[in-house]
Design a protein around this motif. Structure first.
Motif, mmCIF file in Angstrom:
data_model
loop_
_atom_site.group_PDB
_atom_site.id
_atom_site.type_symbol
_atom_site.label_atom_id
_atom_site.label_comp_id
_atom_site.label_asym_id
_atom_site.label_seq_id
_atom_site.Cartn_x
_atom_site.Cartn_y
_atom_site.Cartn_z
ATOM 1 N N VAL A 1 -47.654 71.769 -3.860
ATOM 2 C CA VAL A 1 -47.211 71.829 -5.258
ATOM 3 C C VAL A 1 -47.922 72.967 -5.988
ATOM 4 N N ALA A 2 -49.252 73.077 -5.726
ATOM 5 C CA ALA A 2 -50.021 74.131 -6.390
ATOM 6 C C ALA A 2 -49.552 75.516 -5.948
ATOM 7 N N GLU A 3 -49.310 75.669 -4.647
ATOM 8 C CA GLU A 3 -48.833 76.961 -4.142
ATOM 9 C C GLU A 3 -47.458 77.290 -4.702
ATOM 10 N N SER A 4 -46.605 76.269 -4.775
ATOM 11 C CA SER A 4 -45.264 76.491 -5.332
ATOM 12 C C SER A 4 -45.343 76.892 -6.798
ATOM 13 N N TYR A 5 -46.240 76.228 -7.543
ATOM 14 C CA TYR A 5 -46.417 76.570 -8.968
ATOM 15 C C TYR A 5 -46.931 77.994 -9.119
ATOM 16 N N ALA A 6 -47.916 78.370 -8.262
ATOM 17 C CA ALA A 6 -48.476 79.719 -8.330
ATOM 18 C C ALA A 6 -47.403 80.767 -8.000
ATOM 19 N N GLN A 7 -46.589 80.474 -6.986
ATOM 20 C CA GLN A 7 -45.525 81.403 -6.623
ATOM 21 C C GLN A 7 -44.519 81.553 -7.767
ATOM 22 N N ASN A 8 -44.211 80.437 -8.440
ATOM 23 C CA ASN A 8 -43.282 80.492 -9.579
ATOM 24 C C ASN A 8 -43.862 81.325 -10.721
ATOM 25 N N GLN A 9 -45.199 81.154 -10.926
ATOM 26 C CA GLN A 9 -45.842 81.931 -11.979
ATOM 27 C C GLN A 9 -45.786 83.426 -11.672
ATOM 28 N N VAL A 10 -46.072 83.752 -10.397
ATOM 29 C CA VAL A 10 -46.016 85.158 -9.992
ATOM 30 C C VAL A 10 -44.599 85.698 -10.157
ATOM 31 N N GLN A 11 -43.621 84.881 -9.753
ATOM 32 C CA GLN A 11 -42.226 85.322 -9.864
ATOM 33 C C GLN A 11 -41.817 85.524 -11.321
ATOM 34 N N ASP A 12 -42.317 84.664 -12.211
ATOM 35 C CA ASP A 12 -42.023 84.820 -13.638
ATOM 36 C C ASP A 12 -42.579 86.141 -14.156
ATOM 37 N N VAL A 13 -43.820 86.468 -13.745
ATOM 38 C CA VAL A 13 -44.426 87.731 -14.179
ATOM 39 C C VAL A 13 -43.612 88.918 -13.662
ATOM 40 N N LEU A 14 -43.211 88.854 -12.387
ATOM 41 C CA LEU A 14 -42.423 89.941 -11.807
ATOM 42 C C LEU A 14 -41.075 90.085 -12.505
ATOM 43 N N ASN A 15 -40.471 88.946 -12.836
ATOM 44 C CA ASN A 15 -39.179 89.003 -13.546
ATOM 45 C C ASN A 15 -39.333 89.651 -14.929
ATOM 46 N N LYS A 16 -40.445 89.328 -15.633
ATOM 47 C CA LYS A 16 -40.686 89.917 -16.942
ATOM 48 C C LYS A 16 -40.913 91.429 -16.826
ATOM 49 N N GLN A 17 -41.669 91.829 -15.769
ATOM 50 C CA GLN A 17 -41.896 93.260 -15.565
ATOM 51 C C GLN A 17 -40.586 93.993 -15.290
ATOM 52 N N ASP A 18 -39.745 93.381 -14.436
ATOM 53 C CA ASP A 18 -38.451 94.012 -14.139
ATOM 54 C C ASP A 18 -37.619 94.176 -15.414
ATOM 55 N N LYS A 19 -37.666 93.174 -16.277
ATOM 56 C CA LYS A 19 -36.881 93.234 -17.510
ATOM 57 C C LYS A 19 -37.384 94.339 -18.433
ATOM 58 N N LEU A 20 -38.724 94.507 -18.510
ATOM 59 C CA LEU A 20 -39.304 95.560 -19.326
ATOM 60 C C LEU A 20 -38.907 96.933 -18.814
ATOM 61 N N PHE A 21 -38.969 97.118 -17.481
ATOM 62 C CA PHE A 21 -38.591 98.401 -16.890
ATOM 63 C C PHE A 21 -37.117 98.719 -17.173
ATOM 64 N N GLU A 22 -36.280 97.692 -17.115
ATOM 65 C CA GLU A 22 -34.856 97.903 -17.380
ATOM 66 C C GLU A 22 -34.650 98.378 -18.823
ATOM 67 N N GLU A 23 -35.411 97.802 -19.774
ATOM 68 C CA GLU A 23 -35.269 98.183 -21.177
ATOM 69 C C GLU A 23 -35.746 99.606 -21.416
ATOM 70 N N VAL A 24 -36.830 100.031 -20.731
ATOM 71 C CA VAL A 24 -37.361 101.382 -20.895
ATOM 72 C C VAL A 24 -36.400 102.412 -20.324
ATOM 73 N N GLU A 25 -35.844 102.125 -19.163
ATOM 74 C CA GLU A 25 -34.982 103.069 -18.476
ATOM 75 C C GLU A 25 -33.574 103.134 -19.066
ATOM 76 N N GLU A 26 -33.177 102.142 -19.863
ATOM 77 C CA GLU A 26 -31.814 102.111 -20.398
ATOM 78 C C GLU A 26 -31.636 103.195 -21.467
ATOM 79 N N PRO A 27 -30.615 104.115 -21.391
ATOM 80 C CA PRO A 27 -30.407 105.181 -22.382
ATOM 81 C C PRO A 27 -29.997 104.592 -23.728
ATOM 82 N N PRO A 28 -30.363 105.290 -24.820
ATOM 83 C CA PRO A 28 -29.992 104.758 -26.145
ATOM 84 C C PRO A 28 -28.477 104.755 -26.356
#
Length: 501
Positions: free
Chosen positions: A469-496
């Motif tokens: 359960v702890a490993e699954s929670y940690a993996q979910n937390q890591v995945q959430d961080v990665l998803n947020k980073q991907d979303k930020l990169f998409e916003e930066v790279e998107e043309p006005p």
């Protein structure tokens, strides 16, 4: 033609030391679990008419028969926590210096690293520590008011009892004088009573907790072999019941001895490691089926489902094969005689008696090199009567040695119903477990402190689940961080967006 087994699966093991001829200790690479690998190449490979070629022997043909292979059913039968399990069959390539590689076949077994029960049945070695000479003052004369018999040692008294019993058997076989028989019976009873007074209250050998551990473990193994019983459930009153397989063909072990009861070392905080029944060299599948239900037979009030009165029969331990017709005839002659006679067919109760002797031997201090033979010299009542064990434990052993499912009353009717005779080993296991749970609630010091292996396995499973359960929670937390980073990169790279005029 070669026997094709799991050659690829051998790559997951590391071979260690050879602990006896043809037997190697091996370990799983990923978790270092230990097993034993038994070289079965000679069993699997037969002689070929072509020099230098290998031909599969009969066992290999059975284990490699495609959809009709007996390997998987065999693995399933021996897959029980209280049986020394056959894990798989593997193949490896081995070669001596300068020689061509040859295929070796191994049966992989559970490794019980804590020895066998028979190691406990050796008497204490005699050590003469006397440092001064004898003198006559040390020997007390026999008082005139006492007889020489009262000063006989224990072994001499047992020999006397055995001689009386031999005389009784001989007289019964010859149809001798009834009055003489009565005198011998009276003499035997008198000798037994005198010997019983010499048993000290409080005498015991192995700890009661260890006796319960072996009792429950071996009965679990036997209930699986005899009745296909595995699943236990607890009702609302806390009573344990066990379901058996009605279509199971009873399997008789035929080799229940102290040297075939194995132990593993404790893995965590439990007092005793797993106890397992092993050595299947004499095992027999009886092909007996208790029959179909008869809905037309009336017993007492209303109709009840009744089975026939057949039972599992196997040749005596020293015989490999015997026609069923002969076994049925011999069983009619011998019944459930004890001790087991040379020609007496082997039955489920033969297994009970053999195990009952072992349980008695665990509770009696060894006094000779053949401890089990000493046990057989007397009745279970006299062997255990004065020993300091709970009545719950002693009564289970008494039941092992005296129960007869074919017992009839004075009118010739069966004393036990068809249902009570259908899965007797499973019923005994349920009784033993319920009595064990009652003992655990007693004031016995071992009962309160004993940590059983099932508790530790449950704790281990719970801890593993928490880790998952702890490993699954940690993996979910890591995945959430990665998803947020991907979303930020998409916003930066998107043309006005272009303005609309």
């Amino acid at each position: 033609m070669e026997y094709q087994s799991g050659f690829h699966s051998s790559m997951k093991y590391d071979f260690g030391a050879q602990i006896s001829p043809g037997v190697w200790k091996i370990v799983l690479k990923h978790d270092r679990t230990e097993f034993l690998a038994h070289d079965i190449t000679e069993t699997m490979v037969g002689k070929s008419p072509i020099p230098g070629d290998e031909a599969p022997a009969d066992p290999a043909l059975l284990l490699n028969a495609g959809g009709n292979s007996v390997l998987n059913p065999l693995l399933n039968i021996l897959n029980h926590e209280n049986l020394v399990g056959l894990v798989e069959i593997i193949s490896t390539q081995a070669s001596s210096a300068g020689g061509s590689p040859k295929t070796k076949h191994y049966a992989v077994w559970d490794y019980c690293d804590a020895g066998v029960l028979g190691n406990w049945f050796q008497p204490e070695p005699y050590q003469n520590k006397r440092t001064k000479e004898f003198d006559d003052k040390e020997w007390d004369p026999v008082p005139e008011t006492e007889t020489l018999d009262e000063h006989m040692d224990d072994q001499a008294r047992k020999d006397r009892l055995e001689n009386i019993m031999e005389s009784i058997r001989d007289l019964e076989d010859r149809g001798g004088n009834p009055q003489k028989l009565e005198e011998l019976y009276s003499l035997f009873q008198q000798e037994q009573e005198e010997e019983f007074t010499n048993v000290k209250k409080g005498d015991r050998y192995l700890p009661e907790s260890f006796c319960w551990h072996v009792l429950i473990s071996v009965l679990k193994a036997l209930s699986w072999l005899h009745d296909g019983s595995k699943n236990m459930r607890e009702d609302e009153d806390g009573v344990i019941t066990i379901a058996h397989d009605r279509d199971w063909e009873p399997i008789l072990h035929r080799n229940i001895t102290p040297s075939n009861i194995f132990f593993a070392h404790p893995k965590r905080d439990e007092w005793y490691g797993r106890c397992k029944l092993g050595n299947y060299s004499r095992l027999v599948i009886s092909n007996n089926h208790p029959g179909n239900f008869d809905e037309d037979e009336n017993i007492g009030e209303g109709k009840k489902l009744v089975r026939n009165h057949s039972k599992a029969l196997a040749p005596p331990r020293g015989t490999k094969f015997q026609p069923l017709k002969e076994l049925i005839g011999l069983d009619a002659d011998y019944g459930h005689s004890y001790p087991q006679k040379v020609k007496q067919p082997y039955t489920i109760l033969s297994e009970w008696r053999a195990f009952g002797e072992i349980m008695q031997a665990m509770m009696m201090t060894p006094s000779s090199d053949n401890h089990l033979n000493t046990v057989r010299h007397d009745t279970v009542e006299r062997n255990l009567g004065g020993l300091d064990y709970s009545s719950l434990l002693k009564n289970i052993v008494l039941y092992l040695m005296t129960f007869n499912p074919d017992e009839k009353d004075q009118e010739g009717k069966f004393a036990f119903s068809a249902e009570e005779r259908e899965a007797v080993t499973t019923d005994l296991l349920a009784k033993a477990i319920n009595d064990f749970l009652a003992w655990r609630k007693s004031d016995h010091p071992e009962a309160k402190k004993w940590i059983i292996v099932e508790q530790e396995y449950q704790r281990e499973n719970q801890e593993d689940e928490e880790v998952n359960v702890a490993e699954s929670y940690a993996q979910n937390q890591v995945q959430d961080v990665l998803n947020k980073q991907d979303k930020l990169f998409e916003e930066v790279e998107e043309p006005p967006a272009k303005r609309v005029k």
